[in-house]
Design a protein around this motif. Structure first.
Motif, mmCIF file in Angstrom:
data_model
loop_
_atom_site.group_PDB
_atom_site.id
_atom_site.type_symbol
_atom_site.label_atom_id
_atom_site.label_comp_id
_atom_site.label_asym_id
_atom_site.label_seq_id
_atom_site.Cartn_x
_atom_site.Cartn_y
_atom_site.Cartn_z
ATOM 1 N N ASN A 81 36.339 33.058 -15.932
ATOM 2 C CA ASN A 81 37.409 34.222 -16.224
ATOM 3 C C ASN A 81 36.271 34.923 -14.901
ATOM 4 O O ASN A 81 35.377 35.024 -14.131
ATOM 5 C CB ASN A 81 36.359 34.897 -16.786
ATOM 6 C CG ASN A 81 37.396 34.026 -18.626
ATOM 7 O OD1 ASN A 81 38.446 33.823 -18.449
ATOM 8 N ND2 ASN A 81 36.302 34.106 -19.372
ATOM 9 N N ALA A 83 37.381 39.178 -12.591
ATOM 10 C CA ALA A 83 37.978 40.132 -12.415
ATOM 11 C C ALA A 83 38.742 40.379 -11.409
ATOM 12 O O ALA A 83 38.070 41.251 -11.322
ATOM 13 C CB ALA A 83 37.042 41.567 -13.562
ATOM 14 N N ASN A 85 41.708 41.008 -10.955
ATOM 15 C CA ASN A 85 43.354 41.185 -11.455
ATOM 16 C C ASN A 85 44.403 40.607 -9.950
ATOM 17 O O ASN A 85 45.014 41.389 -10.165
ATOM 18 C CB ASN A 85 42.788 42.569 -11.296
ATOM 19 C CG ASN A 85 44.017 43.339 -11.235
ATOM 20 O OD1 ASN A 85 44.948 42.774 -12.341
ATOM 21 N ND2 ASN A 85 44.816 44.489 -10.719
ATOM 22 N N ASP A 91 44.024 44.162 -15.408
ATOM 23 C CA ASP A 91 42.818 43.585 -15.719
ATOM 24 C C ASP A 91 41.945 44.494 -14.910
ATOM 25 O O ASP A 91 41.859 45.085 -13.504
ATOM 26 C CB ASP A 91 41.832 42.063 -15.150
ATOM 27 C CG ASP A 91 40.720 41.665 -15.617
ATOM 28 O OD1 ASP A 91 40.045 42.240 -16.027
ATOM 29 O OD2 ASP A 91 40.917 40.092 -15.796
ATOM 30 N N ARG A 95 37.753 45.852 -18.414
ATOM 31 C CA ARG A 95 37.884 45.060 -19.031
ATOM 32 C C ARG A 95 37.632 43.531 -19.116
ATOM 33 O O ARG A 95 37.671 43.791 -20.895
ATOM 34 C CB ARG A 95 39.536 44.794 -19.679
ATOM 35 C CG ARG A 95 40.746 44.773 -20.459
ATOM 36 C CD ARG A 95 41.769 44.424 -19.472
ATOM 37 N NE ARG A 95 42.305 46.198 -19.387
ATOM 38 C CZ ARG A 95 42.873 46.815 -20.267
ATOM 39 N NH1 ARG A 95 42.849 46.130 -21.767
ATOM 40 N NH2 ARG A 95 43.981 48.090 -20.789
ATOM 41 N N LEU A 96 36.806 42.719 -18.740
ATOM 42 C CA LEU A 96 36.235 41.727 -18.252
ATOM 43 C C LEU A 96 35.219 41.715 -19.458
ATOM 44 O O LEU A 96 34.630 41.439 -20.503
ATOM 45 C CB LEU A 96 35.812 40.857 -17.127
ATOM 46 C CG LEU A 96 35.133 40.153 -16.996
ATOM 47 C CD1 LEU A 96 36.086 38.631 -17.864
ATOM 48 C CD2 LEU A 96 35.489 38.823 -15.986
ATOM 49 N N ALA A 150 41.123 37.131 -24.887
ATOM 50 C CA ALA A 150 42.162 37.748 -23.784
ATOM 51 C C ALA A 150 43.764 37.507 -23.584
ATOM 52 O O ALA A 150 44.318 37.134 -24.040
ATOM 53 C CB ALA A 150 41.475 37.519 -22.336
ATOM 54 N N VAL A 152 44.649 39.276 -20.700
ATOM 55 C CA VAL A 152 45.478 39.095 -19.512
ATOM 56 C C VAL A 152 44.905 38.453 -18.955
ATOM 57 O O VAL A 152 44.185 37.091 -19.818
ATOM 58 C CB VAL A 152 44.307 40.358 -18.466
ATOM 59 C CG1 VAL A 152 44.824 41.846 -18.477
ATOM 60 C CG2 VAL A 152 43.194 39.348 -18.618
ATOM 61 N N ARG A 154 43.315 35.155 -16.318
ATOM 62 C CA ARG A 154 41.799 36.196 -15.156
ATOM 63 C C ARG A 154 41.433 34.805 -15.268
ATOM 64 O O ARG A 154 40.127 34.462 -14.574
ATOM 65 C CB ARG A 154 40.832 37.330 -15.817
ATOM 66 C CG ARG A 154 40.258 37.025 -17.266
ATOM 67 C CD ARG A 154 39.069 37.900 -17.213
ATOM 68 N NE ARG A 154 39.712 39.354 -17.765
ATOM 69 C CZ ARG A 154 39.688 39.911 -18.730
ATOM 70 N NH1 ARG A 154 39.425 39.117 -19.732
ATOM 71 N NH2 ARG A 154 39.655 40.430 -18.729
#
Lengths: 638, 252
Positions: A81, A83, A85, A91, A95-96, A150, A152, A154
């Motif tokens: 993962n 972040a 975006n 993202d 948010r992560l 999640a 999103v 990512r």
């Protein structure tokens, strides 16, 4: 006693920057005077050893495998993962951070998790620069996939071999430093004790697994990057050699063990097929992107061929119970849901311990070629092990032990309560709380090694100018002698049961009583049985051969001896935590619809255990978890 | 299922080794090859015989630690690693020969365990991109065509087991070396060190005592990561170009 987590003051998003701006830096001329021991060469160990060596420290790195490239990080499949975006799907670092801390059921430190999310983007940059061949779009930019817990996309990935490629990146960086002489590498060498001098970790005792020689190494700081203890269950997705020895023996020397009962059961593994089985094989969680999990609605249908069960008689239980996350519900929740339907007698396959993971809809929607491209190697692996073709019949999966969130306690600088002892990656407890989200282990290992320890180790080392210990200090001799004695003791029992038979028995006991569901009665019973098994081990284990050559039974025996003590600590921790959170599910504490019932009033703390003696109760020290910036909520994926 | 095993036993690098006869009884067809050896070892322990030493770790085909020559073939009759070989592939009652990976640069440590550190030393000679942690540009700043990234991944999939060298009549490790050279040389990030890399890795390979390729393609046949031998041709081209550059003095 209180534990100081050394979290910098200030707003959450400024803490790491504030720390870095004020971090104690050692000049290049002084760096080369410091020697650092790194134990383990997985993502955390290899990245830390390579980076610290690049900075100018002298590094010694140890691993039990024949090459640092074989550490078990290599087996991670799905992804990492970050972040970034890149998908423009909303993202962000926040948010992560939030997904990770919520995924951990609010049992992790805010500041640590935020920092992890913050450095995640740099990891991807670093890996691409090293030549990690991540999956790409036709335009040449990086591709992403989504993962459990999640909403999103990512997760960066390299086919189903992300861990392999990231580890090879770190291994190559390590090789570069070995070639300059900056890192001295000790493969086939196992750490068996920590040397503590005047309360500071100043070295380790190791056994050369080829010659059997036991020796001590001194240094200014020790980094344990030795992974998790999932093999306490005997059957797990871990490599056969993974063990708790390094961290457990550090615990016996005074380091606190935190949250040992937080273990992760991964929902998508190939089910057990017989008692000869030596390990369980994971099928990447990424499969849940396109596969649908189901069991028959009626028990009577369980023995039917899946193609004979019409759509209306199937129970897509994850989609039914958790409509907004569906098949991508987090690992702990998906695992428990699978156990529930199997306990109801609706499981499929031998012994009724399995659920279907069905790709037929995805194949209809996307075509077989796309599925082959995404998961080809996993389907091949499945066919090889089970003899079944998952393009034609649904896969059968069942949960298996996969990861351990617990580990040695560390502060914000990744240093344990024993000054000088630092703990990185899965071996520490810090970032995943009571449950880890998919694709976060690789992120944490590399964050700790590449981007955190290089900044934080100075805090300790700057207090150590002119305090080099003499490798002839009696503490080193004492530690070497105690390990020699321990080894001789194992060789001289000369009983009638093999090491593996003890390990299997312990594993089954832990799986039944301290696995996916736990309760007071089962845990108390387990503690009693573990003590008995441990007594029997020391009276009746059979370790053949000598200590002065390669002896795999002896290696295993030492590790199992530690598991036999450590298992009791796990049960005690699970017994003490009278709540359900993340991977820790106490059947006494659940909501009417069977979800985990957390108790923030009483249990919002890190449970740190202090060793008091083998047959004595350990002392519990609590580090309260203060949520300053977010409010722990009931975790819902419905 | 039952099998007659002929297993290579050798005390250490300096002692001579020999094939010993063991029986493997009541082996489930779904057991892996290594699980069959576990069962045999349990039996040996119960008889007071030291168990057979063999290397293994992840048991899911990715770490590259397992390294058995089975009936003369590295990793045996499987398309993957030794650990991914299942007993249902064998005929009930058959005799199975189990030996270590055989190659001069892989000295036996004990029984079926060999020393493959020569492969590590080849990577240390140049199998990396000299990138200091922290100095990387944004990951998307250099687009890489999907075809190139995919080809680099095909090469990068090598698990470093050494079956290629063990299968080759010349004990050549060229598939292993070519996989790493190709993985890095294909990528824009690996280009600046392309020439240096191929020259020093090949030089180290020679120094370790591995032979050259004479197109037997045994390596490709046994490779559990399915690395195509065409990467050897690619490495030869890179090597030729780099050697010429070195000869005429234009090497960076």
């Amino acid at each position: 006693m209180t534990l100081d987590s050394k979290i910098p003051a200030g707003p959450l998003e400024k803490k790491w920057t504030t720390f870095k701006n004020n971090a104690k830096i050692i000049s290049p001329a002084n760096k080369r005077k410091f020697e650092i021991i790194v134990v383990g060469s997985g993502l955390a160990g290899a990245s830390a050893a390579a980076t610290l060596s690049e900075l100018g420290f002298r590094v010694k790195c140890f691993c039990y495998q024949d090459s640092p490239r074989r550490a078990h990080s290599i087996a991670a499949q799905g992804g990492i993962n970050a972040a970034k975006n890149y998908q423009n799907d909303g993202d962000s670092v926040y948010r992560l951070f939030y997904d990770t801390i919520k995924g951990g059921d609010f049992r992790a430190r805010e500041a640590n998790v935020y920092r992890l999310a913050e450095v995640s983007a740099s990891i991807i940059d670093q890996c691409v620069a090293q030549g990690v061949p991540f999956a790409r779009e036709y335009g040449g930019l990086l591709a992403n996939r989504s993962f459990g817990g999640a909403q999103v996309s990512r997760t960066f990935y390299a086919r189903g071999q992300t861990g392999q490629q990231l580890l090879l990146g770190a291994y190559q960086a390590l090789c570069k430093q070995i070639s300059t002489g900056g890192v001295q590498m000790f493969p086939r060498t196992e750490m068996l004790d920590l040397v503590v001098v005047d309360g500071h970790a100043k070295g380790i005792v190791v056994r050369d697994l080829v010659s059997g020689k036991i020796s001590a190494h001194a240094a200014d700081a020790v980094l344990l990057c030795t992974g998790g203890y999932g093999n306490v269950f005997y059957l797990s997705t871990n490599a056969k050699g993974c063990n708790v020895t390094a961290t457990y023996r550090a615990y016996k020397r005074g380091a606190f063990f935190a949250n040992p009962c937080f273990t992760q059961i991964h929902p998508t593994c190939i089910p057990v097929s017989g008692d000869y089985q030596s390990k369980l094989t994971l099928m990447s969680e990424s499969l849940r992107n396109d596969g649908r999990v189901w069991v028959p609605k009626r028990k009577e249908d369980c023995s039917k061929h899946p193609s004979q069960i019409p759509e209306e008689d199937r129970d897509y239980y994850l989609e039914r119970k958790y409509p907004s996350y569906g098949n991508l519900a987090p690992r702990d929740i998906s695992s428990r849901a699978a156990k529930e339907v199997c306990d109801e007698g609706r499981g499929v396959g031998p012994g009724g311990l399995g659920v279907y993971l069905d790709f037929s809809d995805a194949i209809k929607r996307l075509g077989r070629k796309v599925i082959e491209e995404r998961y080809g190697n996993l389907f091949e692996m499945y066919e090889n092990i089970t003899g079944e073709n998952a393009y034609e019949v649904p896969m059968r999966i069942y949960p298996a032990v996969h990861y351990t969130m617990g580990g040695l306690w560390v502060d914000y600088c990744l240093m344990s309560n024993l000054p000088g002892l630092h703990v990185l990656g899965e071996a520490n407890f810090s970032d995943h709380g009571a449950n880890r989200l998919g694709a976060s282990a690789l992120m944490q290992g590399l964050a700790d090694g590449y981007f955190i320890i290089p900044y934080t180790i100075g805090e300790y080392l700057t207090t150590q100018f002119g305090k080099k210990v003499d490798p002839n200090h009696p503490a080193f001799q004492e530690a070497v002698q105690s390990i020699e004695k321990f080894t001789n003791r194992l060789l001289s029992v000369n009983g009638s049961r093999s090491v593996d038979s003890f390990h299997r028995e312990l594993g089954l006991l832990m799986w039944n009583n301290c696995g996916m569901a736990r309760n007071r009665k089962g845990l108390e019973e387990a503690i009693e049985k573990i003590q008995k098994l441990r007594d029997e081990f020391w009276k009746n284990v059979r370790v053949l051969g000598q200590g002065d050559c390669m002896n795999q039974s002896l290696e295993k025996a030492g590790r199992v001896a530690d598991f036999l003590e450590f298992a009791e600590l796990m049960c005690r921790d699970a017994l003490m935590r009278e709540e359900s959170c993340g991977g820790h599910f106490r059947t006494e504490y659940q909501t009417p619809d069977g979800e985990a019932l957390r108790n923030d009033e009483e249990f919002s703390f890190v449970a740190c255990w202090k060793f008091e003696g083998v047959n004595k109760d350990p002392t519990l020290i609590k580090e309260p978890l203060n949520y300053e910036f977010i409010k722990p909520t009931t975790r819902s994926y419905k | 299922m039952n099998f007659h095993l002929k297993v290579w036993r050798q005390k250490d690098a300096n002692s001579p080794g020999r094939l010993e006869d063991y029986e493997a009884r009541n082996i489930p067809p779904d057991a892996s090859f290594l699980e069959m050896l576990d069962i045999v070892n349990e039996d040996l322990i119960s008889k007071g015989i030291e168990p057979i030493v063999f290397d293994h770790d992840c048991r899911e085909g990715i770490c590259g630690m397992c390294s058995l020559t089975i009936n003369g073939i590295p990793h045996g009759p499987s398309t993957g690693t030794t650990c991914q070989l299942y007993m249902r592939k064998f005929e009930d009652g058959s005799t199975i020969y189990i030996e270590p990976f055989r190659a001069g640069p892989f000295p036996v440590i004990r029984d079926l365990s060999v020393n493959r550190s020569a492969l590590d030393r080849i990577i240390q000679a140049g199998g990396f991109i000299s990138e200091r942690t922290g100095s990387a540009p944004d990951a998307n700043s250099i687009p890489i065509p999907k075809t190139i990234a995919d080809e680099a991944m095909d090469a990068a999939a090598c698990i470093g087991c050494g079956a290629c060298a063990a299968a080759c009549p010349n004990s050549s490790a060229m598939l292993f070396v070519a996989a790493k050279v190709s993985h890095l040389n294909l990528l824009p990030q690996g280009k600046p060190e392309k020439d240096r890399r191929v020259l020093s890795m090949v030089e180290q390979m020679d120094k370790e005592g591995f032979g050259g390729c004479s197109n037997f393609y045994q390596c490709e046949a046994v490779c559990p990561a399915h690395i195509p031998a065409s990467f050897i041709a690619k490495m030869n081209r890179d090597y030729l170009v780099a050697s010429i550059k070195r000869t005429v003095g234009v090497m960076p």
